[in-house]
Design an enzyme around this catalytic site. Structure first.
Site, PDB file in Angstrom:
ATOM      1  N   HIS A 120     -14.683   6.449  -0.889  1.00 33.09           N
ATOM      2  CA  HIS A 120     -14.552   7.856  -1.295  1.00 33.09           C
ATOM      3  C   HIS A 120     -13.748   8.602  -0.247  1.00 33.09           C
ATOM      4  O   HIS A 120     -14.061   9.732   0.094  1.00 33.09           O
ATOM      5  CB  HIS A 120     -15.903   8.558  -1.389  1.00 33.09           C
ATOM      6  N   ASP A 150      27.522  -4.742  -7.856  1.00 29.73           N
ATOM      7  CA  ASP A 150      26.673  -4.626  -6.681  1.00 29.73           C
ATOM      8  C   ASP A 150      27.180  -5.457  -5.503  1.00 29.73           C
ATOM      9  O   ASP A 150      26.464  -5.696  -4.544  1.00 29.73           O
ATOM     10  CB  ASP A 150      25.207  -4.907  -6.999  1.00 29.73           C
TER      11      ASP A 150
END
Ligand SMILES: *[C@@H]1O[C@H](CO)[C@@H](O)[C@H](O)[C@H]1NC(C)=O
Ligand SMILES: *[C@@H]1O[C@H](CO)[C@@H](O)[C@H](O)[C@H]1NC(C)=O
Length: 593
Positions: free
Chosen positions: A229, A419
């Site tokens: 938590h 690329d």
């Protein structure tokens, strides 16, 4: 911290998420007012009642807890709001009216104050009402040592799911309430866990924290021992995964750590390893983490787990963290079929449980590997299509050399319109083929010759062009077989053209590219067509060159070039790099024919 959510209203979020469980598992029912997901009554349960297991806690830990409701697992899960325990009345409602109480009810939660109080009180009330009830809170976390933890004690985190799984299987197998309760204590007593997280999580509906607050963990840091938590752990470190794992394993296993040593685990013990994703780590990374933990356990602690379970069991919303748990398998004293391992392996029909591998599979020999390469090679029959291997080598070498020489130019083109890796990719493939052809005897039949090249291209080239070349060459082998005859036949340009054409058609099944799309097809197709119609290699190579030239004015409609901007800059000047490379090769090849 990730603060975007598809559902921002926390109430709506919890309600719909719980309701969804009845959609993915029709044997479950949902009491929306009390946020209880429970197993629908069945004839089997009515006739042979079993101990009912109720668990739960705050929401935000999905699939825990309601995701573990199902046959062989939990009977009912009670949910609170996000990160907050449900209240006593909700739990009471679950015990008194949503489960079978004839053989007793076991209420089990993680060791968090709110859960202990609310579930504990509800259990006491049930007892007072005459229902056989027991309560237990699991604590498996070693992260916040005894000294720092003070009165808070061990929290329940990822490993707790192992306790739940094992005791629920015992209940399913008919175990009594006291057996289930005692086993829960025993399993939890043999369990250690520790977590680590890179970020706190944002709770939907809450304010976004100030970027300078302590809630934001600096990019390069990891918090060891963080709870489920967002509660703090022991400390923050800046560490690589191997260093992090090494620290975590020490916290779990070091017998000299006064502060954290809870369970003696040695190399002589049988151990289950569980890696739990806190919700936000990619599955890809979880795999890498599992491998690292496994390796270090073996190398540094001589522990080889008998089970390795990895998955998303108890989360902290989309927490960017994980926990490592070790369960030492001890004697349950319950007899055949009820060892911890057997109960762990027992089937369970709960959406949250994802341990897919069965006992028999774990126990099998598991050493065999599949390797049929030798046999495939044997099956590669030679053909009756004869070639002059020396001359074929010379011609091919001239082509490949020319393509290698054009690498810099192709790279330059591809840096602008792609690329940037096309030139080096072609060069790598060409060099590997040349190396293969210069070693050993060359086959005298065309099929074997091309076959020699296929694996080389497959292994050295990658990406789209690698796949296209590989498919094409494989199809060419098939195309040559179609030309094969029952007696020896000398390869000529017509026969080559027919085989090349058949391979081109096969390639068309895998790529929609045709001339005009600004791809390698703009050079390949005219080459083959011209070779078929004229039988003249030089003319065919010229057609390929013309085709490659034409790509300069084409817009890309396929492949990566589609996404590259700045078209106005290069339009008319830069050809498709792949088509250009192929034209270079065919040019060199024609020159040597
Ligand atoms: C649970 O926490 C309490 C204090 O909050 C502690 O006393 C107890 O030892 C813890 N239980 C376990 C099983 O660690
Ligand atoms: C190749 O020729 C031999 C002998 O002429 C024959 O036995 C064999 O079947 C032929 N192979 C094919 C694939 O036709």
């Amino acid at each position: 911290m990730q603060t975007k959510h598809f559902i921002d209203d926390p109430t709506h979020l919890v309600q719909t998420s719980l309701a969804s469980l009845t959609l993915t598992n029709p044997s479950l029912a949902f009491d929306s007012q009390n946020k209880i997901v429970y197993r629908r009554p069945t004839k089997e349960q009515q006739e042979t009642p079993k101990v009912s297991i109720i668990t739960g806690g705050g929401s935000g830990h999905e699939p825990a807890f309601a995701g573990f409701v199902g046959k062989g697992f939990v009977t009912a899960g009670v949910a609170g709001t996000i990160f907050a325990s449900p209240n006593t009345l909700q739990v009471q409602r679950a015990i008194m009216s949503r489960v079978d109480t004839r053989r007793g009810v076991f209420v089990i939660t993680f060791n968090y104050t709110g859960d202990v109080l609310n579930f504990g009180l509800a259990a006491e009330k049930a007892k007072a009402a005459g229902i056989d009830t027991e309560f237990y809170a699991i604590g498996d976390d070693v992260g916040v040592g005894r000294e720092k933890g003070g009165k808070v004690g061990r929290r329940g985190i990822g490993g707790s799911i192992l306790v739940l799984k094992i005791i629920c299987a015992l209940a399913e197998a008919g175990g009594s309430l006291s057996e289930v309760y005692n086993l829960a204590k025993k399993v939890a007593g043999n369990l250690v866990s520790v977590g680590a997280s890179m970020e706190h999580v944002h709770v939907p509906g809450r304010e976004v924290p100030d970027p300078n607050s302590d809630e934001i963990i600096p990019t390069e840091e990891i918090e060891i021992g963080m709870g489920i938590h967002n509660e703090p752990g022991s400390h923050r470190v800046s560490a690589t995964l191997p260093d992090l794992v090494s620290t975590m394993l020490k916290q779990l296993l070091d017998p000299n750590d006064q502060d954290r040593h809870y369970v003696d685990i040695t190399k002589d013990d049988k151990v289950v390893l569980l890696i739990n994703n806190l919700g936000g780590v990619s599955n890809l990374e979880i795999g890498g983490i599992v491998a690292e933990v496994h390796e270090q356990l073996k190398k540094n602690w001589e522990i080889v787990p008998v089970r390795v379970i990895a998955g998303t069991f108890i989360t902290s919303l989309n927490g960017l963290g994980f926990s490592v748990s070790l369960l030492k398998l001890g004697d349950t004293g319950l007899g055949a079929g009820k060892s911890m391992l057997e109960l762990l392996d027992a089937p369970a029909e709960a959406f949250g449980w994802s341990a897919a591998v069965r006992t028999e599979t774990w126990n099998a020999d598991n050493t065999a590997i599949m390797d049929q390469t030798a046999d495939t090679a044997k099956d590669m029959k030679a053909s009756n299509l004869s070639i002059d291997p020396k001359q074929t080598h010379t011609v091919l070498k001239a082509g490949l050399d020319k393509m290698i020489a054009a690498e810099a130019e192709i790279t330059k083109f591809d840096t602008i319109v792609g690329d940037g890796d096309c030139g080096t990719g072609l060069k790598r493939g060409a060099e590997a083929v040349l190396k293969e052809l210069s070693s050993g005897d060359l086959p005298t039949d065309a099929v074997s010759f091309v076959n020699k090249i296929v694996p080389v291209v497959e292994h050295t080239m990658d990406g789209t062009s690698g796949a296209l070349f590989s498919i094409y060459l494989n199809a060419l082998v098939h195309g040559l077989r179609e030309q094969d005859s029952t007696s020896s036949k000398q390869m000529d340009s017509k026969t080559w053209a027919a085989a090349l054409k058949s391979a081109l058609q096969a390639l068309g099944k895998y790529t929609p590219a045709v001339p005009g799309d600004r791809t390698i097809m703009d050079a390949l197709t005219p080459f083959i067509d011209t070779l078929a119609s004229s039988g003249n290699v030089k003319k065919a190579a010229q057609a390929a060159r013309d085709g490659a030239e034409k790509t300069k004015t084409m817009k890309a409609s396929l492949g990566r070039a589609v996404y590259v901007g700045g078209e106005s800059e290069w339009m008319g000047k830069i050809p498709d790099p792949g088509a250009w490379g192929l034209a270079e090769m065919l040019d060199g090849l024609a020159g040597a024919c």
